[in-house]
Design an enzyme around this catalytic site. Structure first.
Site, short mmCIF file in Angstrom:
data_model
loop_
_atom_site.label_atom_id
_atom_site.label_comp_id
_atom_site.label_asym_id
_atom_site.label_seq_id
_atom_site.Cartn_x
_atom_site.Cartn_y
_atom_site.Cartn_z
CG HIS A 266 35.78 42.67 33.93
ND1 HIS A 266 36.60 42.51 35.03
CD2 HIS A 266 34.78 43.50 34.34
CE1 HIS A 266 36.12 43.20 36.04
NE2 HIS A 266 35.01 43.81 35.67
CG HIS A 307 45.11 42.97 36.61
ND1 HIS A 307 44.97 44.25 37.10
CD2 HIS A 307 44.01 42.29 36.99
CE1 HIS A 307 43.84 44.32 37.79
NE2 HIS A 307 43.23 43.14 37.74
CG ASP A 365 39.43 35.95 35.92
OD1 ASP A 365 39.71 37.15 35.77
OD2 ASP A 365 38.38 35.57 36.45
#
Ligand code: SDX
Length: 430
Positions: A266, A307, A365
């Site tokens: 995450h 994702h 990210d």
């Protein structure tokens, strides 16, 4: 015409169950299964791949098209035209503030940026090398012991002031967790700075010399905060909602959210992505790591890729890539080897059949760590900054849940696969 109900029939002809189908403003319709328990059945969905846990007006994601809206506004427009205070106001109140509302909200947040002086003692209970996320989980949770004058979660004014305290104080806590690591004195917030400038000041100023904000870096940092502010019912937001559903105070809820965000699957992926890029080290080694990412017997995953919702490019990654270029150019680091390696890895992965077939694209990210490192922020602070930004989303989602007419304690059921009933044998006979 869209269907309005779903019918479940059983192959033994035992019964037929009709369930209503509910439609939202945008996105997939949902089958309302609340009545299913009465018929003696639960649904089974580990990881909630096909389960809507709530209805919400806050954020919309279209995974197929790569769309992200906060209260209906596309993330690209918000990142380009707004600052983090405007976006925080939007998430909490449902509308963008006018100039007067923005100034009043900003002034309110600025009036809450300091911590109770005794909170500094909580920091000192940690080892100097404690990970900033460990410190944030502890210090944010301990806010329950310092700000208990407004903890009636069913009082809108209490919810509002606790939300302001969290939005205002989490940057101070994050910056001070870094200063504590360094062994440097805590730098107090300066109310003359905007949100991003203030955080960078608390991170990099010392009592011996202050910092004058670099407007391009501060603007880039505001963008990073906006991109990370909310994201529908992700793991950490669902954690905040579940903890809040029991009536726990908002500081405990956000502390739980920080703990959930910390995981490398995450919010910890930005720090993990940079470590992965450093481990790859050179373009010539990319293929080796791509092979490892595809090898089912290898636990290695390509950090910053994939994702649960996006089956297209994460719209935040595209904006983050652009921000990366701007920051590296501003700092004269456009030949940064890590950034060039990231661009090459992205290009190779996006041409690889495995990633294409599984619709694995770079997520938010993938580039955020490169931007933050270029700004002089240590890897260990990347997820702490993610938590700082996501605090805006967490408090908006938490408040929406508490005030929602359907609000009730979250209590999932299970498929029991353990032992059948059996009797205890006395220990002397076991
Ligand atoms: C964030 O939910 C949110 O909205 C999160 C977030 C937010 O703003 O809150 O967007 C922030 O957390 C972004 C994600 C950051 N995490 C990473 O970059 C870590 C690497 N990514 C993976 O761990 C993974 O893609 C997840 C955790 C992000 C998604 O996991 P899912 O949806 O459970 O997908 P999966 O693990 O079931 O993968 C589906 C398939 C699997 O192969 P098969 O078993 O079908 O053969 O894709 C493969 C996986 O092996 N796969 C990957 C991969 N991600 C998925 N293979 C290699 N590298 C990867 N990164």
């Amino acid at each position: 015409m869209k269907p309005t109900k779903a019918t479940i029939t059983f192959d033994n002809g035992s019964k037929t169950i009709e369930l209503p189908i509910l439609s939202g403003t945008l996105g997939e319709d949902v089958i309302d299964i609340r009545a299913l328990g009465k018929h003696g059945y639960f649904t089974y969905d580990p990881g909630f791949l096909s389960t809507a846990s709530c209805s919400s007006d806050i954020t919309f994601i279209d995974g197929e098209k790569g769309l992200l809206y906060y209260r209906g506004y596309p993330i690209e427009q918000l990142a380009e035209q707004c600052d983090f205070m405007e976006v925080s106001y939007l998430l909490m109140n449902g509308e963008l503030p006018n100039a007067e509302q923005k100034q009043s909200f900003t002034n309110t947040i600025r009036s809450h940026t300091m911590l109770h002086d005794q909170l500094t003692n909580v920091f000192r209970g940690f080892r100097r090398d404690a990970h900033p996320m460990a410190v944030m989980v502890g210090v944010v949770g301990s806010m329950s012991a310092f700000y208990h004058d407004a903890l009636d979660v069913h009082d809108p004014q209490h919810r509002e002031v606790s939300s302001y305290r969290l939005l205002a104080k989490v940057p101070t806590i994050a910056a001070w967790s870094y200063k504590y690591n360094l062994g440097q004195p805590f730098i107090y917030p300066q109310n003359r700075f905007n949100y991003a400038q203030n955080f960078l000041h608390m991170m990099f100023a010392t009592p011996c010399e202050t910092t004058e904000p670099n407007s391009i870096l501060a603007d880039a940092f505001e963008k990073i905060l906006i991109l990370h502010a909310d994201h529908e019912q992700n793991a950490s937001t669902s954690t905040v909602r579940l903890v809040g559903s029991s009536g726990a105070n908002p500081f405990a809820c956000v502390s739980a959210g920080i703990a959930s965000l910390w995981g490398p699957a995450h919010g910890g992926a930005n720090e993990a992505t940079l470590k992965m890029l450093e481990e790859i080290g050179d373009v010539s080694r990319i293929d080796t790591y791509i092979k490892r990412a595809k090898d089912k017997s290898d636990t290695f995953r390509l950090m910053g890729f994939g994702h649960r919702v996006y089956r297209n490019m994460d719209p935040r990654a595209a904006i983050m890539r652009q921000t990366c270029h701007q920051v590296l150019d501003e700092l004269g680091l456009h030949d940064d080897p890590i950034f060039k390696l990231a661009l090459k890895l992205e290009q190779i992965a996006l041409e690889d059949e495995y990633f294409v077939s599984k619709k694995l694209y770079p997520n938010v990210d993938f580039y955020s760590g490169i931007v933050m490192r270029a700004m002089g922020i240590p890897d260990s602070m990347f997820t702490a900054i993610f938590a700082m930004a996501r605090t805006a989303g967490w408090i908006a989602q938490w408040s929406e849940m508490i005030a929602h007419p359907e609000a009730r304690i979250g209590r999932p059921r299970q498929l029991y696969t353990g032992e059948n009933r059996r009797d205890v044998i006395p220990v002397a006979k076991r």
